[in-house]
Every structure is written in C-alpha cells, then in structure tokens.
Write a protein that holds these residues in place. Sequence first.
Motif, mmCIF file in Angstrom:
data_model
loop_
_atom_site.group_PDB
_atom_site.id
_atom_site.type_symbol
_atom_site.label_atom_id
_atom_site.label_comp_id
_atom_site.label_asym_id
_atom_site.label_seq_id
_atom_site.Cartn_x
_atom_site.Cartn_y
_atom_site.Cartn_z
ATOM 1 N N THR A 319 0.794 -1.306 -0.104
ATOM 2 C CA THR A 319 -0.060 0.081 0.064
ATOM 3 C C THR A 319 1.004 1.204 0.042
ATOM 4 O OG1 THR A 319 -0.196 -0.194 2.421
ATOM 5 C CG2 THR A 319 -2.021 -1.156 1.108
ATOM 6 N N GLU A 320 2.199 1.227 0.577
ATOM 7 C CA GLU A 320 3.098 2.327 0.607
ATOM 8 C C GLU A 320 3.570 2.726 -1.046
ATOM 9 O OE1 GLU A 320 7.053 -0.190 1.694
ATOM 10 O OE2 GLU A 320 6.198 1.194 3.004
ATOM 11 N N MET A 321 3.300 1.773 -1.882
ATOM 12 C CA MET A 321 3.988 2.112 -3.212
ATOM 13 C C MET A 321 2.763 2.718 -4.374
ATOM 14 S SD MET A 321 5.958 -1.104 -4.616
ATOM 15 C CE MET A 321 7.618 -1.557 -4.080
ATOM 16 N N ASP A 322 3.120 3.527 -4.916
ATOM 17 C CA ASP A 322 2.084 4.348 -5.826
ATOM 18 C C ASP A 322 2.228 3.383 -7.155
ATOM 19 O OD1 ASP A 322 0.576 5.874 -7.334
ATOM 20 O OD2 ASP A 322 2.127 7.410 -7.516
ATOM 21 N N VAL A 323 1.232 2.898 -7.612
ATOM 22 C CA VAL A 323 1.053 2.094 -8.796
ATOM 23 C C VAL A 323 0.764 2.784 -10.102
ATOM 24 C CG1 VAL A 323 -0.115 -0.247 -9.861
ATOM 25 C CG2 VAL A 323 0.365 0.025 -7.245
ATOM 26 N N ARG A 324 1.507 2.543 -11.219
ATOM 27 C CA ARG A 324 1.163 3.261 -12.322
ATOM 28 C C ARG A 324 1.184 2.032 -13.522
ATOM 29 N NH1 ARG A 324 -0.139 6.805 -9.741
ATOM 30 N NH2 ARG A 324 0.377 9.013 -9.788
#
Length: 389
Positions: A319-324
């Motif tokens: 959840t601490e990662m930003d997903v693109r």
Amino acid sequence: MAWENYKVEHQRLQLIKAYMKNESSMTDLCKQYGISRKTGYKWYNVYLREGEKGLKDMPKSPNTPCRLYSEDLIKIAIDYKLKHRTYGPKKVLAKLEYLYPKVSWPSVTRLYEIFKDHGLVNDRRIRNRLSATSPLADLTGCNDTWAVDLKGWFLTDDGYKCEPLTITDCHSRYLIRCKHLDKHSVEYVWPIFEEAFHEYGLPQRVRSDNGPPFGCVGVGRLTRLSINLIKAGVIPEWIRPGHPEENGRHERFHLTLKQETASPPKPTLVLQIKAMENFSEEYNFERPHEALGMKTPGSCYTKSPRNWNGILKSPEYDTEMDVRKVCQSGCIWLKQEEYYIGQSLQGEYIGLKHNDAEELDLYYGPVYLGKLDMQKRSVEKPKIKTRKR
C-alpha cells in the motif's frame, strides 16, 4: 644528518671485503645484509673472476634483438588482411601458414601489433551492460532455483539445425526439460515452461544468462518471457554478463549433453531428438552424479509443493507504493508528466516507492528497475562493475 644511499654493487663489495678480511663468517655477513649464503658466495666468486665491474647489475634486455621480419613478409600479411578485413590475426596467420608453409611467419601477437600500427585493427566495442541479480540466491533444496539455457545449435548429418532448450534443477541436477526448438522466441519457449510447471510445480526462481528470450538490455532486463515467469509466481534472476561460471552447473551439463548425444551428431533430426529423449531418461535415473555422492538426480529430486493453476496474475504491491500502468508507448504518467519506462512493460503495472534520498525507485513485482530520472524523463538503470578485460 641525511640518510646514506648505497648502490647495490657497493654493498656487495663491502660484504666481500669483510669476508676476505675474516671479519665475520659468510653466514653472519649474509644475515646482516639480508641475503642467502648462496647469493653471498655467488657474488664472491664473481668478484674473484671479474673484479669490481662484475658486481654491477647487468642490463635486463636480451643480448640479441627480437627477430626482425622483412618488409616483403609484412607486406604480404597486410595485403591479405586488407582482402579479408573481418579476419583476426589468428585466422590470418592460419591462412598464411597454409598458403606459404615454408615461410616462418610472425606470431599472432606480433601480427596484431603490425595490423594495429597500420590501422587495421578496430577496438572491440563493449555494449552497455546491466546489473546482475546480486547476490544470486543460495541453493538449499529442490526447486529453489531452476537453470535454463539454449545449448548452442549444431547440424545433424542431413543438414537440419538442432538447438535444444534445457532446464535443470540446480540443487539435484535433475533434467526437467531437454527439447529441440525450431525458434527460441517466447512463443516457443513459454509452452515448455508451462508443461514443466504443470508436471513438477513452480520453482522459487529461474536462473538464466542475459541473452534473448531470457534477458535483454532494456529496463530491468525484462522480456515477455521473464514477465510471464513473474506472473506465474516465479522470480527470474540473471547471472552477471561475462560470468558463465555463475551458472556453471548448467554449463557443465551442456558438455555432458554434447558428449552423449551430439559427438558426432545423429544422421537425422528425428534421430537426434530421440537420442536426447533417451539421454534424459538415462541422465536422471541411471547415470550417477559425483556431486550427489554418486546418486542419480532422479533419486534426489522431489516435485515442488507449489502447484500451478495455469493462471498468469499481475504482481501485487504494498500500500505504500504508488502504482502506475505502462502505456502502449512504454511510458507512465506522473503529475501530468510523461516518463519513458520501456516497451517490454507496456500494459503492465509497476510500483513506485520513495527511498531514503526521496528519489523514486521503480519495481515490477520483485524486480528492481532503477530510479526515475526526472530530468531525462526515463529510468536510471543500476550501475554495476563488469569483468575487467
């Protein structure tokens, strides 16, 4: 008071004079000067034969100069090189010795120097190399790591090309697959992995070199094949460029495969494929392996408890990662700005995470892609040390 500086021949003379005056024994004098008795007596005998001039160090250059080759001989070599620009000095020397067997030609090294002096040698261009999986994972049990590679192709007696794809379990040496491929693109290689996963379960990792279809020079070295492995739940890992010894067990297996099935090659491709099938059975269940205490790989190997359902699932991120999502152009959008990632990842989701230096690290599943360079609008690949040449 300044340090006194003695020449070596002066020290030798001091030792010899002290010995001749019976001031000390040769043993004590040699201990004082830090040399062996053999060396002390050597210079003493030289002094008796040649006097003080014999105590000086002789020049290290040879008494006779290196062999000189005539201009006509060098011209013949250069003319042949000009006609065959792609030939290296080894090939040129071999052809010259064949054409002029009675002539004594320069060595390969000397030919290289001659060609270099005449601008006929191009420095080898070394491509940019990417980082290895560092460190490679330890092998503690079966299915920790499978090794995969394409054995170099060869021709059967009837002129057909045979290029086997081989997969082995690194821990037990069990031969999982040994199959001839018409082509080695992902469309041909991936079905073999699917068969192996259904039969033996999933390994933790698959180790390979950096060539296609296993690796590439793009971001993260990811190809469609390695992306499929990640989606199946397997971590791809690559050896360092120029270090085949890191996959040495598999390389050694290829030598055995060649000796047993292709030395010489079989009369037809059908017979060659049959020979490899027979070899697989013998190698796994009849041939003892020294590294296994003379047991067979088949007696040491056990299937993986990780069964595969045949579904390719995109990796999940914390959840601490930003997903693109990577667009068809190979780019992602971030704060209304476009950044190029790589064509191999188009349509895939990658994770972005701030590190301690407040830089953005990029990941595809477990594989680290590099840092996002905001100025160049692209990924800064990890830097590694490569083998010295």
